[in-house]
Design an enzyme around this catalytic site. Structure first.
Site, PDB file in Angstrom:
ATOM      1  N   GLU A 151       0.817  -1.219   0.000  1.00  0.00           N
ATOM      2  CA  GLU A 151       0.000   0.000   0.000  1.00  0.00           C
ATOM      3  C   GLU A 151       0.850   1.267   0.000  1.00  0.00           C
ATOM      4  OE1 GLU A 151      -4.072  -1.630   2.167  1.00  0.00           O
ATOM      5  OE2 GLU A 151      -2.664  -0.445   3.347  1.00  0.00           O
ATOM      6  N   GLU A 308      -6.607  -7.432  -1.119  1.00  0.00           N
ATOM      7  CA  GLU A 308      -7.176  -7.311   0.223  1.00  0.00           C
ATOM      8  C   GLU A 308      -8.609  -6.825   0.144  1.00  0.00           C
ATOM      9  OE1 GLU A 308      -5.245  -4.888   3.149  1.00  0.00           O
ATOM     10  OE2 GLU A 308      -3.229  -5.469   2.506  1.00  0.00           O
TER      11      GLU A 308
END
Length: 670
Positions: A151, A308
């Site tokens: 991320e 995710e």
């Protein structure tokens, strides 16, 4: 070299963090992963402190055992570089690597991503651990993909320290070559901001008044590129060690993240992947899933991976809502419908300690005697049944223009209205198409548009000359182009395009606006033919276009609000306000019908989502019931419902159970 993910069918799994648990738990993990149908897990994402307990000292013994165990149980590893969370010893040795916010405060370590992206010390340490990891595991049979970092930019998209300032200046010098060019691009004659020396240029730190928009925009571009350079550096180390293993990093195409220009990032990834979480406050989060999935498929140019999402509640919203019955399955299969060839969660086993201890997982705190676990096992079975869907693509003939430069620029301070929010504006146009079952791609302003009949530009406030020319040429050559208010207003440097609005699109749209009339919160204007407009209005003059809708009250009574224009062999439309939902839906239905754009499937009941993926030998029609009532959906040709294996005869209907999903394999359409 082709680098493909070598996991059969639809990959299934999640983040696996065995270091959080005693080793005796690992054997149970393997057994339960087998029961759930897990085929791939991401490992090592936040393990830097354990792998390198002090600088240059390594301990890979735990990771060795984990990877060997996964391979022995037939589970592939998406092996991460652990560089998103440097250890405490690193910051003790290099406090200058800590990030500084725009107010000048140095942030402390103690969470994750607490580093300056421009820090030489961080880059050196990150590449060192990446090189060690690559050398050790390049040939490990469990490793099928590299997971670079995690991320990027989630918490440290911007750092305002002196090191970042120097890196920003280097980036600007490479872009502009000399200071006169920078001064011209930034319009620095305003407010005496002229620069005579490169060292005078700083990041847009906290200041007493409104910052220079061009300065701020270039800063956003720089920050995205600086993080991209870190990704490239780690990826290149991994490629050198293992040229055939694909690399990815997880994007965050979701409602609250806009730090990175993913059009720039996507071509650098071998496999494009995404993290996606729902807002508890969104009553129709299924639309967000669809829009995010369409954007991801467009970035990837085909299938992508969902790296995710959550089985239930997350842990970082003001109120973290659990998912309702059937929602876990619907959400996951909706992502597959929009092009996901892999479904993964954060995380495998719910943590008992740490900042994310209240984040849901595939194996929840309650263990296997829980609804989440039963749903996880069922989803594993569903994904096995859908294995043949892998590799199939979308079918869109409609595109929505999405641009991060335009998003950043639109939301800078001192706009005519601070109510303008890029994502909300785009979603307001996307939603009627979603409800109508119209397939949508997202495109850059300069993309190849030849495969589309209809292109929508809801909020293209900033557009460069090449992008504007590309879009108007699309219409001139026979396409239908629909432009929203406040589009084409500024160029690539955030300079207003003079001569009237909508700037770059005036000629193609056949209109000219001399004054903007943004609306106050809660204020609206009447529209001829019924309906009301909100957020925006403007004084439009026709210069070749025809008025389709006019304002019926307020200071602009009788002035065009929606226009239509024949341009070349195509058609252009301009919306100078935001019509209410039903009015906008009816208008877009008219526009797409005239453009020859149809829904994926006719006769679909309201509240049932119909999405088609196109394969080499067959099409796959996903039908998702969001009403909770179930539905019967007519099908034209013989096929098979893949989740049950039952044949369906053409001319009959396929049953979608309440709140459930059906997936039809059909003959391939041409």
């Amino acid at each position: 070299m082709s680098r493909e993910l070598k996991v059969p069918g639809i990959a299934y799994g999640g983040d696996y963090n065995p270091e959080q648990w005693p080793e005796e738990v690992w054997a149970e993990d393997m057994r339960l992963m087998g029961e759930a149908g897990v085929t791939m897990v991401s490992v090592n994402i936040f393990s830097w402190a354990l792998l390198e307990p002090s600088e240059g000292e390594y301990d890979f013994s735990r990771l060795d055992r984990v990877l060997d165990m996964l391979y022995a149980h037939g589970i592939a590893a998406d092996l991460a570089t652990p560089t998103a969370a440097p250890p405490a010893w690193f910051f003790k040795a290099h406090p200058e690597a800590l990030p500084v916010d725009r107010d000048g405060r140095t942030l402390s370590y103690g969470s994750r991503q607490t580093f300056c992206p421009s820090s030489p010390a961080y880059r050196t340490a990150a590449l060192r651990i990446t090189r060690e990891l690559a050398a050790r595991y390049a040939d490990h049979p469990a490793v099928v993909m590299w997971h670079v970092h995690n991320e990027y930019g989630c918490h440290n998209a911007e750092c305002h320290c002196d090191t970042s300032a120097a890196a920003f200046r280097r980036w600007l010098r490479a872009k502009y070559q000399d200071l006169p060019a920078l001064n011209e691009a930034w319009g620095t004659t305003f407010w005496s901001q002229w620069y005579y020396d490169w060292d005078e240029v700083l990041p847009p730190r906290a200041t007493g008044a409104v910052p220079n928009p061009a300065h701020r925009l270039d800063w956003r571009r720089f920050c995205s590129e600086e993080l991209l350079s870190l990704y490239r550096a780690e990826r290149d180390v991994l490629r050198e060690a293992a040229p055939s293993i694909p690399a990815t990093t997880n994007f965050m195409v979701m409602y609250n993240f806009d730090a990175l220009d993913y059009w720039r990032w996507a071509p650098e990834l071998d496999v494009v992947s995404n993290d996606h979480y729902l807002r508890s406050t969104d009553p129709e989060s299924q639309i967000d899933i669809a829009m995010s999935g369409d954007l991801m498929r467009s970035l990837a140019g085909g299938p992508w991976l969902l790296m995710e999402h959550a089985t239930g509640a997350v842990n970082w919203q003001p109120v973290n809502r659990a998912k309702t019955a059937g929602e876990l399955r619907r959400n996951a299969l909706a992502h597959v419908a929009r092009g996901a060839d892999g479904i993964a969660y954060f995380q495998w086993r719910a943590a008992k300690a740490g900042a994310e201890q209240w984040h849901s997982a595939m194996l929840p705190h309650a263990g296997t005697d829980s609804q989440i676990w039963r749903d996880v096992v069922q989803l594993g079975s569903d994904l096995r049944a859908l294995a043949e869907v892998r590799g199939s693509t979308g079918t869109a003939r409609t595109a929505i223009v999405w641009d991060w430069d335009a998003r950043w620029a639109l939301e800078l301070p001192s706009q005519p209205s601070e109510q303008l929010r890029y994502l909300e504006l785009v979603r307001s146009w996307y939603e009627p198409l979603w409800r109508a079952g119209v397939a949508v791609d997202f495109v850059r302003p300069d993309a190849d548009l030849s495969s589309y009949r209809l292109v929508l530009a809801p909020g293209l406030y900033l557009v460069d000359d090449a992008g504007a020319a590309n879009l108007t040429s699309f219409a001139e050559d026979g396409g239908t182009l629909v432009v929203g208010f406040h589009s084409g207003a500024v160029d690539a440097n955030c300079h207003v395009r003079l001569g009237g609005y909508p700037g770059a699109f005036r000629e193609a749209l056949g209109v000219r606006t001399d004054e903007l009339f943004p609306l106050l919160p809660g204020e609206s204007v009447g529209l001829s033919g019924g309906g009301r407009g909100s957020l925006w209005s403007e004084r439009v003059r026709l210069e070749g276009a025809e008025a389709v809708t006019t304002y019926t009250d307020g200071p602009l009574t009788g002035i065009p609000a929606v226009t239509r224009h024949t341009y070349g062999t195509g058609t252009t439309w301009y919306l100078a306000t935001l019509p209410d939902t039903s009015t906008l839906g009816a208008l877009l239905e008219r526009i797409r019908t005239e453009a020859g754009v149809q829904a994926e499937l006719e006769g679909v009941p309201a509240g049932v989502e119909a999405v088609r993926r196109r394969g080499t030998d067959a099409d796959y029609l996903f039908l998702i019931d969001h009403t909770g009532q179930g539905a019967k959906v007519p099908v034209a040709a013989d096929g098979v419902e893949l989740l049950t294996g039952k044949p369906v005869t053409g001319g009959s209907s396929v049953l979608v159970p309440p709140g459930d999903v059906a997936v039809m394999r059909e003959p391939r359409c041409t």
